[in-house]
Write an enzyme that holds these catalytic residues in place. Structure first.
Site, PDB file in Angstrom:
ATOM      1  N   HIS A 111       1.822   1.630  -3.268  1.00  0.00           N
ATOM      2  CA  HIS A 111       0.815   2.442  -3.958  1.00  0.00           C
ATOM      3  C   HIS A 111       1.274   3.895  -4.103  1.00  0.00           C
ATOM      4  O   HIS A 111       0.465   4.779  -4.316  1.00  0.00           O
ATOM      5  CB  HIS A 111      -0.523   2.399  -3.211  1.00  0.00           C
ATOM      6  CG  HIS A 111      -1.251   1.098  -3.358  1.00  0.00           C
ATOM      7  ND1 HIS A 111      -2.496   0.871  -2.824  1.00  0.00           N
ATOM      8  CD2 HIS A 111      -0.897  -0.050  -3.994  1.00  0.00           C
ATOM      9  CE1 HIS A 111      -2.879  -0.370  -3.115  1.00  0.00           C
ATOM     10  NE2 HIS A 111      -1.924  -0.944  -3.815  1.00  0.00           N
ATOM     11  N   ASP A 159       0.863  -1.184   0.000  1.00  0.00           N
ATOM     12  CA  ASP A 159       0.000   0.000   0.000  1.00  0.00           C
ATOM     13  C   ASP A 159       0.903   1.240   0.000  1.00  0.00           C
ATOM     14  O   ASP A 159       2.079   1.128  -0.323  1.00  0.00           O
ATOM     15  CB  ASP A 159      -0.975  -0.047   1.184  1.00  0.00           C
ATOM     16  CG  ASP A 159      -2.280   0.684   0.866  1.00  0.00           C
ATOM     17  OD1 ASP A 159      -2.221   1.731   0.200  1.00  0.00           O
ATOM     18  OD2 ASP A 159      -3.354   0.215   1.279  1.00  0.00           O
TER      19      ASP A 159
END
Ligand SMILES: *[C@@H]1O[C@H](CO)[C@@H](O)[C@H](O)[C@H]1NC(C)=O
Ligand SMILES: *[C@@H]1O[C@H](CO)[C@@H](O)[C@H](O)[C@H]1NC(C)=O
Ligand SMILES: *[C@@H]1O[C@H](CO)[C@@H](O)[C@H](O)[C@H]1NC(C)=O
Ligand SMILES: *[C@@H]1O[C@H](CO)[C@@H](O)[C@H](O)[C@H]1NC(C)=O
Ligand SMILES: *[C@@H]1O[C@H](CO)[C@@H](O)[C@H](O)[C@H]1NC(C)=O
Ligand SMILES: *[C@@H]1O[C@H](CO)[C@@H](O)[C@H](O)[C@H]1NC(C)=O
Length: 421
Positions: free
Chosen positions: A258, A235
């Site tokens: 991410h 993430d």
């Protein structure tokens, strides 16, 4: 009768602290060393006791292998050196941590270690092991209700292994963090916090993703620096949540993440979210969903909306010397995040975006968006957005790179939107 009972308990509690009766805390001068109990027994109470005894002008040494099945609440500290040269391993005990991890309200986040104080130095080359695999699997198998916004719920909490909470002047350096059930680090309500040389590895060894394993989340904090660190996760590498100001992120190697993200902001109607004065420099971002990212919700007609409609601003953000390798969305700015296009057209975002600069962002995209390498989409005009030295190539089968620029007022300065290559 009741009052009397409470008094006795209170007295006994403070007695044990004053006389250092915890057999696993060795106190020598102003240094408290925690001795692990071994055989899988819970060292949490011993660690908490050490921080109570050595809470001011002192040092706490964690040089053993600790199993922790008790919330670490080490607060009210002042001038404390924390040498973590051993390992703090949290138990993979969903039943204990869900009701007992410390609630931080924002996105229903909870933590297993609430660290709070002034003038703190946490260092030592040791490891914080979140034992996250059981959470990744439980979440993926639908065992947990995650709450909204990717947070935990009150019945299935995924504790953050380390939260710097309402603190001032904190340096965290030379640590390994592995297998976090949720975000690895949360900086909450703090000022002047620096992280250096942190090695994060939160990866799943099953088919379940290591969900929400952000490297850092920063919230209601200012003057925070994250530098010289390596992050392998699933993430955000670093994420700037509401009211993050004067933030520096430098010399980072992020893999599988991410991206380095502003937001998301503006999710809650009636709330004001500010992210300003952010400098992100010398980043290598590989195998990631995003590179440099800004995400803001659109507007919403409902005064009680939890899906857009908040106010605020994003201002003075610079991403410089940013290398992307195999990244889906190398540069992405979205002011209609998670908002249906029709809603956003009728109710543009009330979080304004201005003074954002992308300098020397180079490398390769993954081709997930075919030739598209840059996407700047505003629902109301974004002012003073500039880019220079952008050289991002999609995989050659998609041809020349393409760019989207919507409602960017200073288009003449966004050369990448005018020049196709
Ligand atoms: C927190 O969890 C509760 C219970 O699951 C849920 O109703 C609420 O929407 C969650 N809040 C956030 C901000 O995630
Ligand atoms: C940029 O960051 C990398 C680590 O990712 C580091 O090795 C390198 O020295 C940094 N470059 C400069 C000029 O600081
Ligand atoms: C980097 O991430 C990729 C994709 O997630 C993974 O396959 C690879 O093993 C990672 N590299 C390292 C050094 O962990
Ligand atoms: C952010 O700061 C502003 C200005 O101080 C304040 O009005 C707002 O409530 C804060 N928002 C959050 C989410 O803390
Ligand atoms: C813009 O942000 C940078 C990085 O935090 C900071 O040094 C600078 O002072 C900010 N500029 C203004 C006008 O606040
Ligand atoms: C651009 O902003 C205006 C408001 O200033 C809005 O009406 C329009 O829908 C926006 N265009 C796009 C493509 O988002």
């Amino acid at each position: 009768m009741l009052i009397r009972t409470t008094l006795i308990i209170g007295f006994l509690g403070s007695t044990s602290v004053v006389f250092g009766s915890n057999p696993n805390v060795r106190k020598q001068g102003s240094t408290c060393t925690v001795v692990a109990r071994g055989a899988g027994q819970d060292d949490g109470p011993s660690i908490n006791a050490a921080f109570q005894e050595c809470s001011k002008n002192s040092k706490v040494v964690l040089n053993d292998y600790y199993v922790v099945n008790t919330l670490l609440k080490t607060t009210g500290l002042s001038n404390v050196q924390i040498e973590l040269s051993g390992t703090v391993q949290y138990t993979p005990n969903i039943a204990y941590w869900s009701p007992n991890s410390y609630p931080l309200i924002y996105q229903n986040a909870t933590t297993a270690w609430l660290l709070s104080g002034t003038n703190l130095h946490l260092y030592g080359g040791g490891t914080i092991d979140g034992n996250g695999q059981i959470w990744y699997d439980a979440l993926a198998n639908g065992q947990g209700n995650t709450g909204t916004a990717g947070g935990s719920s009150t019945t299935f909490a995924r504790p953050i292994p380390l939260t710097v909470f309402e603190s001032k002047n904190v340096l965290v350096e030379d640590l390994n963090q592995i297998s976090s059930p949720f975000w690895n680090n949360f900086v909450y309500g703090s000022s002047n916090v620096e992280y250096r040389n942190i090695n994060i590895r939160s990866l799943s060894y099953s088919k379940s993703p290591a969900a929400n394993s952000d490297g850092w989340d920063i919230y209601r904090s200012d003057h925070v620096t994250v530098r010289d660190s390596v992050v392998n996760n699933d993430d955000d590498c670093v994420s700037f949540k509401p009211n993050s100001t004067f933030i520096t992120v430098q010399n980072m190697n992020c893999n599988g993440s991410h991206g380095i993200s502003v937001g998301s902001l503006g999710q809650y109607a009636g709330e004001t979210d500010i992210v300003a004065n952010v400098y992100v420099q010398n980043i290598t971002m590989s195998n990631a969903q995003n590179g440099a990212r800004i995400k803001v919700f659109g507007g919403n007609p409902s005064a009680s909306s939890t899906a857009g409609g908040g106010t605020g601003y994003v201002k003075n953000i610079t991403y410089a010397n940013f290398r992307v390798n195999n990244v889906d969305n190398p540069i992405t700015l979205n002011q209609c995040y998670s908002t249906p296009a029709a809603t956003c057209a009728q109710f543009p975002s009330k979080v304004t975006i201005s003074d954002v600069h992308f300098i020397d962002i180079t490398g390769t995209s993954s081709g997930a968006e075919k030739s598209l390498v840059v996407s700047l989409e505003c629902s109301e005009p974004c002012m003073d957005i500039t880019a220079k030295g952008t050289h991002i190539e999609p995989p050659s089968k998609y041809g020349a790179p393409t760019y989207i620029c919507q409602n960017i007022t200073s288009t003449s300065q966004v050369r990448l939107c005018l020049v196709s290559h």
